[in-house]
Design a protein around this motif. Sequence first.
Motif, PDB file in Angstrom:
ATOM      1  N   ARG A  38       0.846  -1.187   0.000  1.00 27.41           N
ATOM      2  CA  ARG A  38       0.000   0.000   0.000  1.00 27.41           C
ATOM      3  C   ARG A  38       0.882   1.238   0.000  1.00 27.41           C
ATOM      4  O   ARG A  38       1.869   1.309   0.736  1.00 27.41           O
ATOM      5  CB  ARG A  38      -0.905   0.005   1.236  1.00 27.41           C
ATOM      6  CG  ARG A  38      -1.743   1.254   1.426  1.00 27.41           C
ATOM      7  CD  ARG A  38      -2.732   1.058   2.555  1.00 27.41           C
ATOM      8  NE  ARG A  38      -2.071   0.803   3.814  1.00 27.41           N
ATOM      9  CZ  ARG A  38      -2.658   0.219   4.858  1.00 27.41           C
ATOM     10  NH1 ARG A  38      -3.920  -0.161   4.774  1.00 27.41           N
ATOM     11  NH2 ARG A  38      -2.000   0.022   5.985  1.00 27.41           N
ATOM     12  N   ALA A  40       0.284   5.306   0.405  1.00 24.72           N
ATOM     13  CA  ALA A  40      -0.554   6.481   0.612  1.00 24.72           C
ATOM     14  C   ALA A  40       0.109   7.686  -0.047  1.00 24.72           C
ATOM     15  O   ALA A  40       1.325   7.682  -0.273  1.00 24.72           O
ATOM     16  CB  ALA A  40      -0.739   6.726   2.104  1.00 24.72           C
ATOM     17  N   SER A  62      -0.822  -3.431  11.391  1.00 25.63           N
ATOM     18  CA  SER A  62      -1.987  -2.541  11.312  1.00 25.63           C
ATOM     19  C   SER A  62      -3.213  -3.204  10.689  1.00 25.63           C
ATOM     20  O   SER A  62      -4.325  -2.692  10.826  1.00 25.63           O
ATOM     21  CB  SER A  62      -1.632  -1.296  10.507  1.00 25.63           C
ATOM     22  OG  SER A  62      -1.239  -1.654   9.193  1.00 25.63           O
ATOM     23  N   LYS A  86     -10.599   1.296   7.621  1.00 19.25           N
ATOM     24  CA  LYS A  86     -10.468   2.553   8.358  1.00 19.25           C
ATOM     25  C   LYS A  86     -10.301   3.701   7.372  1.00 19.25           C
ATOM     26  O   LYS A  86      -9.843   3.497   6.247  1.00 19.25           O
ATOM     27  CB  LYS A  86      -9.263   2.465   9.291  1.00 19.25           C
ATOM     28  CG  LYS A  86      -9.403   1.375  10.350  1.00 19.25           C
ATOM     29  CD  LYS A  86      -8.196   1.325  11.249  1.00 19.25           C
ATOM     30  CE  LYS A  86      -8.364   0.248  12.315  1.00 19.25           C
ATOM     31  NZ  LYS A  86      -7.178   0.170  13.218  1.00 19.25           N
ATOM     32  N   GLU A  88      -9.118   6.375   4.984  1.00 18.43           N
ATOM     33  CA  GLU A  88      -7.845   6.394   4.259  1.00 18.43           C
ATOM     34  C   GLU A  88      -8.028   7.221   2.997  1.00 18.43           C
ATOM     35  O   GLU A  88      -9.008   7.050   2.276  1.00 18.43           O
ATOM     36  CB  GLU A  88      -7.479   4.955   3.891  1.00 18.43           C
ATOM     37  CG  GLU A  88      -6.148   4.774   3.234  1.00 18.43           C
ATOM     38  CD  GLU A  88      -5.771   3.306   3.174  1.00 18.43           C
ATOM     39  OE1 GLU A  88      -4.652   2.966   3.537  1.00 18.43           O
ATOM     40  OE2 GLU A  88      -6.616   2.506   2.755  1.00 18.43           O
ATOM     41  N   LYS A  89      -7.057   8.086   2.730  1.00 22.89           N
ATOM     42  CA  LYS A  89      -7.164   8.949   1.551  1.00 22.89           C
ATOM     43  C   LYS A  89      -6.464   8.310   0.366  1.00 22.89           C
ATOM     44  O   LYS A  89      -5.251   8.285   0.306  1.00 22.89           O
ATOM     45  CB  LYS A  89      -6.523  10.303   1.836  1.00 22.89           C
ATOM     46  CG  LYS A  89      -7.296  11.186   2.775  1.00 22.89           C
ATOM     47  CD  LYS A  89      -6.604  12.526   2.916  1.00 22.89           C
ATOM     48  CE  LYS A  89      -7.337  13.421   3.881  1.00 22.89           C
ATOM     49  NZ  LYS A  89      -6.686  14.736   4.005  1.00 22.89           N
ATOM     50  N   ALA A  91      -5.293   5.654  -1.077  1.00 20.00           N
ATOM     51  CA  ALA A  91      -4.096   4.826  -1.117  1.00 20.00           C
ATOM     52  C   ALA A  91      -4.152   3.930  -2.346  1.00 20.00           C
ATOM     53  O   ALA A  91      -5.222   3.502  -2.777  1.00 20.00           O
ATOM     54  CB  ALA A  91      -4.006   3.983   0.150  1.00 20.00           C
ATOM     55  N   THR A 118     -10.072   4.226  -1.502  1.00 20.21           N
ATOM     56  CA  THR A 118     -10.373   5.380  -0.665  1.00 20.21           C
ATOM     57  C   THR A 118     -11.447   4.983   0.337  1.00 20.21           C
ATOM     58  O   THR A 118     -12.486   4.429  -0.051  1.00 20.21           O
ATOM     59  CB  THR A 118     -10.872   6.561  -1.506  1.00 20.21           C
ATOM     60  OG1 THR A 118      -9.868   6.929  -2.451  1.00 20.21           O
ATOM     61  CG2 THR A 118     -11.178   7.765  -0.616  1.00 20.21           C
ATOM     62  N   SER A 120     -13.735   6.657   3.026  1.00 21.00           N
ATOM     63  CA  SER A 120     -14.166   7.971   3.492  1.00 21.00           C
ATOM     64  C   SER A 120     -15.668   8.011   3.667  1.00 21.00           C
ATOM     65  O   SER A 120     -16.407   7.379   2.903  1.00 21.00           O
ATOM     66  CB  SER A 120     -13.738   9.038   2.484  1.00 21.00           C
ATOM     67  OG  SER A 120     -14.233  10.310   2.852  1.00 21.00           O
TER      68      SER A 120
END
Length: 121
Positions: A38, A40, A62, A86, A88-89, A91, A118, A120
């Motif tokens: 991943r 980000a 994580s 969770k 996450e912008k 990634a 994403t 959100s």
Amino acid sequence: QVQLVESGGGLVQPGESLRLSCVASGSIFTINYMGWYRQAPGKQRDLVAGIITGGSTNYADSVKGRFTISRDNAKNTVYLQMNSLKPEKAAVYYCNARIKSSPLRQGRDYWGQGTQVTVSS
């Protein structure tokens, strides 16, 4: 030549799930290892999960307990089931595989083009 093609990314809300897939194709003799990384925005690319031919897996701390990596050796495909996502912008998740193209060749690493995730509300 070998290609890795990912799919399954998208936009989801926190707590939801996504399943990523990565198919390897081309000149493949054996696939020793497949994994997901991943990246980000503005960050380095980090390991999320990996799986070897025999089925042993490893995960980033994580994601332990939330993500599951699996593999279909007959289809040269690796999956990443991601639950309880969770925020996450954007990634990008990359598929990685160590592949031998013939019995006489060393395995080498290949990367897919990435699929964006994403999370959100």
